[in-house]
Write a protein that holds these residues in place. Structure first.
Motif, PDB file in Angstrom:
ATOM      1  N   PRO A  16      63.894  27.611  48.773  1.00 47.49           N
ATOM      2  CA  PRO A  16      63.182  27.656  47.494  1.00 47.49           C
ATOM      3  C   PRO A  16      62.662  29.049  47.141  1.00 47.49           C
ATOM      4  O   PRO A  16      62.446  29.348  45.974  1.00 47.49           O
ATOM      5  N   THR A  34      77.041  23.945  42.174  1.00 42.64           N
ATOM      6  CA  THR A  34      75.743  23.437  42.608  1.00 42.64           C
ATOM      7  C   THR A  34      75.443  23.972  43.997  1.00 42.64           C
ATOM      8  O   THR A  34      76.337  24.029  44.845  1.00 42.64           O
ATOM      9  N   ILE A  45      65.784  19.581  50.018  1.00 41.60           N
ATOM     10  CA  ILE A  45      64.598  19.403  49.175  1.00 41.60           C
ATOM     11  C   ILE A  45      64.910  19.542  47.689  1.00 41.60           C
ATOM     12  O   ILE A  45      64.063  19.262  46.855  1.00 41.60           O
ATOM     13  N   GLY A  46      66.123  19.976  47.355  1.00 38.90           N
ATOM     14  CA  GLY A  46      66.464  20.115  45.949  1.00 38.90           C
ATOM     15  C   GLY A  46      67.878  20.598  45.749  1.00 38.90           C
ATOM     16  O   GLY A  46      68.605  20.861  46.710  1.00 38.90           O
ATOM     17  N   LEU A  47      68.243  20.713  44.494  1.00 35.25           N
ATOM     18  CA  LEU A  47      69.544  21.234  44.087  1.00 35.25           C
ATOM     19  C   LEU A  47      69.332  22.192  42.932  1.00 35.25           C
ATOM     20  O   LEU A  47      68.443  21.985  42.102  1.00 35.25           O
ATOM     21  N   VAL A  48      70.146  23.233  42.865  1.00 39.16           N
ATOM     22  CA  VAL A  48      70.122  24.135  41.730  1.00 39.16           C
ATOM     23  C   VAL A  48      71.563  24.257  41.246  1.00 39.16           C
ATOM     24  O   VAL A  48      72.490  24.423  42.039  1.00 39.16           O
ATOM     25  N   ASP A  52      71.178  25.044  35.467  1.00 39.01           N
ATOM     26  CA  ASP A  52      69.789  25.454  35.692  1.00 39.01           C
ATOM     27  C   ASP A  52      69.647  26.970  35.597  1.00 39.01           C
ATOM     28  O   ASP A  52      68.698  27.481  34.990  1.00 39.01           O
ATOM     29  N   ALA A  81      62.711  27.739  43.470  1.00 43.40           N
ATOM     30  CA  ALA A  81      61.717  26.660  43.393  1.00 43.40           C
ATOM     31  C   ALA A  81      61.281  26.377  41.965  1.00 43.40           C
ATOM     32  O   ALA A  81      60.911  25.244  41.653  1.00 43.40           O
ATOM     33  N   MET A  84      64.763  24.444  40.465  1.00 39.38           N
ATOM     34  CA  MET A  84      65.548  23.438  41.201  1.00 39.38           C
ATOM     35  C   MET A  84      65.158  22.028  40.788  1.00 39.38           C
ATOM     36  O   MET A  84      64.070  21.784  40.287  1.00 39.38           O
ATOM     37  N   ARG A  85      66.089  21.146  41.000  1.00 44.37           N
ATOM     38  CA  ARG A  85      65.858  19.729  40.725  1.00 44.37           C
ATOM     39  C   ARG A  85      65.677  19.016  42.058  1.00 44.37           C
ATOM     40  O   ARG A  85      66.419  19.275  42.998  1.00 44.37           O
ATOM     41  N   THR A  86      64.713  18.128  42.091  1.00 43.55           N
ATOM     42  CA  THR A  86      64.522  17.336  43.296  1.00 43.55           C
ATOM     43  C   THR A  86      65.710  16.399  43.404  1.00 43.55           C
ATOM     44  O   THR A  86      66.064  15.744  42.427  1.00 43.55           O
ATOM     45  N   PRO A  87      66.322  16.360  44.571  1.00 46.69           N
ATOM     46  CA  PRO A  87      67.551  15.562  44.649  1.00 46.69           C
ATOM     47  C   PRO A  87      67.276  14.072  44.523  1.00 46.69           C
ATOM     48  O   PRO A  87      66.623  13.471  45.353  1.00 46.69           O
TER      49      PRO A  87
END
Length: 139
Positions: A16, A34, A45-48, A52, A81, A84-87
């Motif tokens: 992040p 992605t 913890i997430g994806l970007v 985005d 951070a 990013m999108r929370t998966p």
């Protein structure tokens, strides 16, 4: 055949705290759409995504400044951070390709993280799924 058999490993991910410019560099260097975002333990913890980063690089407000030719629009001080999108969707390694394809199309995504007890172990894309489609012999 299962997801673990067709997923891409080792996984390239960012933390992040990575800058948006760093994430964009990784994506363009490797041709990714992605990137998974992981903590220090490798937990997803997430994806970007490309979307985005493009949205962050070219904000819709007219007060944005920067030089798009040098990547300044990606805000060298902004981090993954912040965008990013929370998966909401990750898959286990034991899915069959047909179920995997349905999940991807239903969610409207081109790539999914593969996790084992929350730890990122691979990424799977439509291209990986296509490789698993049996040849029918028809031309």
């Amino acid at each position: 055949m299962q997801t673990r058999d067709i997923m891409t490993t080792p996984v390239i991910a960012v933390t992040p705290s990575a800058s948006l410019a760093e994430a964009a560099g990784v994506m363009t260097e490797h041709g990714f759409t992605t990137l998974p975002v992981v903590d220090q333990a490798g937990k997803l913890i997430g994806l970007v995504s490309e979307v985005d980063l493009v949205q962050a690089g070219f904000p819709s407000d007219s007060t944005a400044t920067g030089d798009p030719d040098t990547g300044a629009m990606l805000g060298r001080h902004r981090t993954v951070a912040t965008v990013m999108r929370t998966p909401g969707l990750a898959v286990p390694g034991g899915l069959d390709p047909a179920e995997l394809a349905h999940r991807m199309t239903d969610a409207g995504v081109r790539a999914l993280p593969v996790v084992d007890n929350g730890i990122l172990v691979g990424m799977v894309t439509f291209r990986d799924v296509l490789r698993a489609v049996p040849a029918t012999g028809n031309s």
